[in-house]
Design a protein around this motif. Structure first.
Motif, PDB file in Angstrom:
ATOM      1  N   PRO A  15     -33.261  31.224  13.152  1.00 53.58           N
ATOM      2  CA  PRO A  15     -32.420  30.089  12.790  1.00 53.58           C
ATOM      3  C   PRO A  15     -31.379  30.478  11.743  1.00 53.58           C
ATOM      4  CG  PRO A  15     -34.564  29.927  11.730  1.00 53.58           C
ATOM      5  CD  PRO A  15     -34.576  31.196  12.525  1.00 53.58           C
ATOM      6  N   TYR A  16     -30.230  29.858  11.833  1.00 52.95           N
ATOM      7  CA  TYR A  16     -29.228  29.980  10.767  1.00 52.95           C
ATOM      8  C   TYR A  16     -28.509  28.641  10.666  1.00 52.95           C
ATOM      9  CZ  TYR A  16     -25.673  30.590  14.401  1.00 52.95           C
ATOM     10  OH  TYR A  16     -24.849  30.403  15.476  1.00 52.95           O
ATOM     11  N   TYR A  17     -27.802  28.439   9.558  1.00 52.19           N
ATOM     12  CA  TYR A  17     -27.192  27.134   9.315  1.00 52.19           C
ATOM     13  C   TYR A  17     -25.682  27.251   9.255  1.00 52.19           C
ATOM     14  CZ  TYR A  17     -31.866  25.541   8.521  1.00 52.19           C
ATOM     15  OH  TYR A  17     -33.184  25.224   8.721  1.00 52.19           O
ATOM     16  N   VAL A  18     -24.993  26.284   9.893  1.00 53.41           N
ATOM     17  CA  VAL A  18     -23.523  26.273   9.822  1.00 53.41           C
ATOM     18  C   VAL A  18     -23.061  24.944   9.244  1.00 53.41           C
ATOM     19  CG1 VAL A  18     -22.925  27.919  11.641  1.00 53.41           C
ATOM     20  CG2 VAL A  18     -23.431  25.567  12.248  1.00 53.41           C
ATOM     21  N   GLN A  19     -22.054  25.053   8.382  1.00 53.21           N
ATOM     22  CA  GLN A  19     -21.442  23.861   7.815  1.00 53.21           C
ATOM     23  C   GLN A  19     -20.455  23.337   8.846  1.00 53.21           C
ATOM     24  OE1 GLN A  19     -22.401  23.218   4.605  1.00 53.21           O
ATOM     25  NE2 GLN A  19     -21.359  21.262   4.594  1.00 53.21           N
ATOM     26  N   THR A  20     -20.494  22.048   9.144  1.00 50.68           N
ATOM     27  CA  THR A  20     -19.551  21.525  10.139  1.00 50.68           C
ATOM     28  C   THR A  20     -18.142  21.531   9.559  1.00 50.68           C
ATOM     29  OG1 THR A  20     -19.820  19.303   9.362  1.00 50.68           O
ATOM     30  CG2 THR A  20     -21.271  19.986  11.134  1.00 50.68           C
ATOM     31  N   ALA A  21     -17.145  21.475  10.438  1.00 48.79           N
ATOM     32  CA  ALA A  21     -15.748  21.534   9.988  1.00 48.79           C
ATOM     33  C   ALA A  21     -15.443  20.411   9.012  1.00 48.79           C
ATOM     34  CB  ALA A  21     -14.828  21.444  11.194  1.00 48.79           C
ATOM     35  N   GLN A  22     -15.987  19.224   9.305  1.00 47.05           N
ATOM     36  CA  GLN A  22     -15.695  18.071   8.443  1.00 47.05           C
ATOM     37  C   GLN A  22     -16.226  18.314   7.019  1.00 47.05           C
ATOM     38  OE1 GLN A  22     -17.632  14.479   9.637  1.00 47.05           O
ATOM     39  NE2 GLN A  22     -16.903  13.391   7.852  1.00 47.05           N
ATOM     40  N   ALA A  23     -17.475  18.822   6.947  1.00 43.84           N
ATOM     41  CA  ALA A  23     -18.071  19.063   5.632  1.00 43.84           C
ATOM     42  C   ALA A  23     -17.311  20.155   4.904  1.00 43.84           C
ATOM     43  CB  ALA A  23     -19.533  19.443   5.796  1.00 43.84           C
ATOM     44  N   ALA A  24     -16.901  21.191   5.649  1.00 42.01           N
ATOM     45  CA  ALA A  24     -16.182  22.290   5.020  1.00 42.01           C
ATOM     46  C   ALA A  24     -14.845  21.808   4.476  1.00 42.01           C
ATOM     47  CB  ALA A  24     -15.971  23.415   6.023  1.00 42.01           C
ATOM     48  N   GLN A  25     -14.172  20.909   5.254  1.00 41.22           N
ATOM     49  CA  GLN A  25     -12.865  20.409   4.820  1.00 41.22           C
ATOM     50  C   GLN A  25     -12.970  19.570   3.554  1.00 41.22           C
ATOM     51  OE1 GLN A  25     -11.206  18.310   8.095  1.00 41.22           O
ATOM     52  NE2 GLN A  25     -10.607  20.205   9.134  1.00 41.22           N
ATOM     53  N   THR A  26     -14.045  18.764   3.485  1.00 42.87           N
ATOM     54  CA  THR A  26     -14.172  17.883   2.329  1.00 42.87           C
ATOM     55  C   THR A  26     -14.756  18.605   1.119  1.00 42.87           C
ATOM     56  OG1 THR A  26     -16.302  17.164   3.157  1.00 42.87           O
ATOM     57  CG2 THR A  26     -14.423  15.742   3.647  1.00 42.87           C
ATOM     58  N   ALA A  27     -15.250  19.827   1.329  1.00 41.26           N
ATOM     59  CA  ALA A  27     -15.916  20.533   0.229  1.00 41.26           C
ATOM     60  C   ALA A  27     -14.901  21.153  -0.717  1.00 41.26           C
ATOM     61  CB  ALA A  27     -16.848  21.596   0.793  1.00 41.26           C
ATOM     62  N   ARG A  28     -14.115  20.303  -1.372  1.00 46.18           N
ATOM     63  CA  ARG A  28     -13.085  20.835  -2.269  1.00 46.18           C
ATOM     64  C   ARG A  28     -13.482  20.677  -3.727  1.00 46.18           C
ATOM     65  NH1 ARG A  28      -9.287  18.637   1.477  1.00 46.18           N
ATOM     66  NH2 ARG A  28      -8.740  20.322   2.884  1.00 46.18           N
ATOM     67  N   SER A  29     -14.391  19.784  -3.989  1.00 40.72           N
ATOM     68  CA  SER A  29     -14.857  19.606  -5.350  1.00 40.72           C
ATOM     69  C   SER A  29     -16.345  19.296  -5.280  1.00 40.72           C
ATOM     70  CB  SER A  29     -14.122  18.433  -6.008  1.00 40.72           C
ATOM     71  OG  SER A  29     -14.550  17.231  -5.390  1.00 40.72           O
ATOM     72  N   PHE A  39     -23.072  13.275   4.476  1.00 36.62           N
ATOM     73  CA  PHE A  39     -22.655  12.699   5.749  1.00 36.62           C
ATOM     74  C   PHE A  39     -22.533  13.726   6.876  1.00 36.62           C
ATOM     75  CE2 PHE A  39     -21.390   9.562   2.618  1.00 36.62           C
ATOM     76  CZ  PHE A  39     -22.004   8.440   3.171  1.00 36.62           C
ATOM     77  N   SER A  40     -22.434  14.952   6.493  1.00 37.98           N
ATOM     78  CA  SER A  40     -22.317  15.980   7.519  1.00 37.98           C
ATOM     79  C   SER A  40     -23.122  17.202   7.078  1.00 37.98           C
ATOM     80  CB  SER A  40     -20.843  16.326   7.701  1.00 37.98           C
ATOM     81  OG  SER A  40     -20.711  17.168   8.789  1.00 37.98           O
ATOM     82  N   PRO A  41     -24.462  17.112   7.090  1.00 37.37           N
ATOM     83  CA  PRO A  41     -25.287  18.209   6.593  1.00 37.37           C
ATOM     84  C   PRO A  41     -25.148  19.459   7.476  1.00 37.37           C
ATOM     85  CG  PRO A  41     -26.644  16.563   7.680  1.00 37.37           C
ATOM     86  CD  PRO A  41     -25.262  16.023   7.649  1.00 37.37           C
ATOM     87  N   PRO A  42     -25.444  20.637   6.917  1.00 39.36           N
ATOM     88  CA  PRO A  42     -25.348  21.850   7.717  1.00 39.36           C
ATOM     89  C   PRO A  42     -26.207  21.745   8.969  1.00 39.36           C
ATOM     90  CG  PRO A  42     -25.804  22.369   5.420  1.00 39.36           C
ATOM     91  CD  PRO A  42     -25.927  20.889   5.564  1.00 39.36           C
ATOM     92  N   LYS A  43     -25.693  22.267  10.054  1.00 41.69           N
ATOM     93  CA  LYS A  43     -26.418  22.177  11.335  1.00 41.69           C
ATOM     94  C   LYS A  43     -27.206  23.459  11.574  1.00 41.69           C
ATOM     95  CE  LYS A  43     -24.563  18.459  13.738  1.00 41.69           C
ATOM     96  NZ  LYS A  43     -23.744  17.916  12.730  1.00 41.69           N
ATOM     97  N   ARG A  44     -28.413  23.282  12.098  1.00 37.79           N
ATOM     98  CA  ARG A  44     -29.230  24.457  12.381  1.00 37.79           C
ATOM     99  C   ARG A  44     -28.905  24.980  13.780  1.00 37.79           C
ATOM    100  NH1 ARG A  44     -35.707  25.106  12.294  1.00 37.79           N
ATOM    101  NH2 ARG A  44     -35.561  23.559  13.929  1.00 37.79           N
ATOM    102  N   ARG A  45     -28.648  26.269  13.853  1.00 38.04           N
ATOM    103  CA  ARG A  45     -28.402  26.913  15.143  1.00 38.04           C
ATOM    104  C   ARG A  45     -29.369  28.090  15.259  1.00 38.04           C
ATOM    105  NH1 ARG A  45     -25.177  23.361  15.962  1.00 38.04           N
ATOM    106  NH2 ARG A  45     -22.912  23.366  15.824  1.00 38.04           N
TER     107      ARG A  45
END
Ligand SMILES: Nc1ncnc2c1ncn2[C@@H]1O[C@H](COP(=O)(O)OP(=O)(O)OP(=O)(O)O)[C@@H](O)[C@H]1O
Length: 261
Positions: A15-29, A39-45
């Protein structure tokens, strides 16, 4: 006991975890990171690291494990050592195995060197009486007897590696699993460690050695398994396996070679 290794259709997904695009975009502060995470937790792949691997290794074999960086060699050695369980397929190993994969694994930095010898040797299956009988020779080999009662965290990385090597190779096993031939440390220790490894290899029933050093593999091994993208690409005599690996490497586009030499 006659040692053997039998691997049938081994598949390993991790397993590994990916941050969704939405979460990555909002992760500015800090605040938006928290909102993004809520609202958009990392997804397990899952990544398939080994895929339908099958082979047999019998007593007397010295096997070279070849493959590009990231092909799956270390992961395969970890499965053979029992550290990873296959997702699918069967792995059968007869004989006591010693994995020289991560010499620092299982150490407690807050415990003394002597306590660490007991910790590691217990994990290797030795009884307290057996360990007591070996402590002196472990410190003699590692040349760390003078600091035996110091905490491990006060040692340099080279000293820790010496201790790990001295413990791991203190007893002869039926099967040796190695990731690269040991070559770290100062010259006198390297020579001593090589002599011990040569001895252990000669007395092992099975050796599996992953390396990119062809000369060394030709010297030690008689068989070879080539892994490419988690699958067995070739099994045969060591020189043929090295040729097969070179063919695979030559066929890989230059852009891929840069990221996985
Ligand atoms: N825990 C993990 N989670 C996700 N991916 C992993 C994990 N462990 C290994 N991998 C990936 O599995 C692949 C195989 O790794 P491995 O360490 O087995 O390769 P290798 O053939 O030993 O490479 P090298 O020659 O560089 O040592 C790599 O792509 C690696 O990034």
């Amino acid at each position: 006991m006659t040692a053997y290794i039998s691997v049938r259709n081994l598949t390993l997904d991790v397993p590994y975890y990916v941050q969704t695009a939405q979460a990555a975009q909002t992760a500015r502060s800090w605040g938006t990171t928290l909102v993004g995470a809520l609202f958009s937790p990392p997804k397990r792949r899952f990544a398939r690291i080994l895929d339908g691997v099958s082979f047999d290794i019998s007593a007397g074999s010295r096997v070279a494990l070849l493959g590009r960086n990231g092909a799956g060699k270390t992961t395969l050695l970890r499965v053979l050592s029992g550290a990873f369980q296959p997702t699918r397929g069967e792995v059968e190993v007869a004989g006591a195995r010693q994995a020289l994969l991560n010499l620092g694994l299982g150490f407690n930095p807050e415990a003394t060197l002597t306590e660490n010898v007991f910790l590691r040797a217990t994990a290797m299956g030795m009884s307290p009486a057996e360990i007591r009988g070996m402590v002196e020779s472990i410190f003699e080999f590692s040349e760390l007897g003078g600091v035996a009662e110091r905490r491990l965290s006060t040692l340099s990385s080279g000293q820790r590696m010496r201790l790990g090597f001295a413990i791991s190779t203190s007893v002869q096993h039926d099967i040796m699993l190695m990731d690269e031939w040991f070559g770290a440390g100062d010259a006198s220790f390297v020579n001593k460690a090589r002599a011990r490894l040569t001895d252990r290899v000669a007395s092992s029933q099975i050796v599996v050695l992953a390396s990119h050093n062809f000369n060394m593999l030709r010297k030690i091994c008689d068989e070879g398994i080539v892994i490419e993208r988690g699958k067995v690409a070739y099994i045969g005599e060591v020189n043929d396996a090295i040729s097969a690996y070179k063919d695979i490497y030559r066929a890989v586009p230059m852009s891929e070679k840069r990221s996985a030499a």
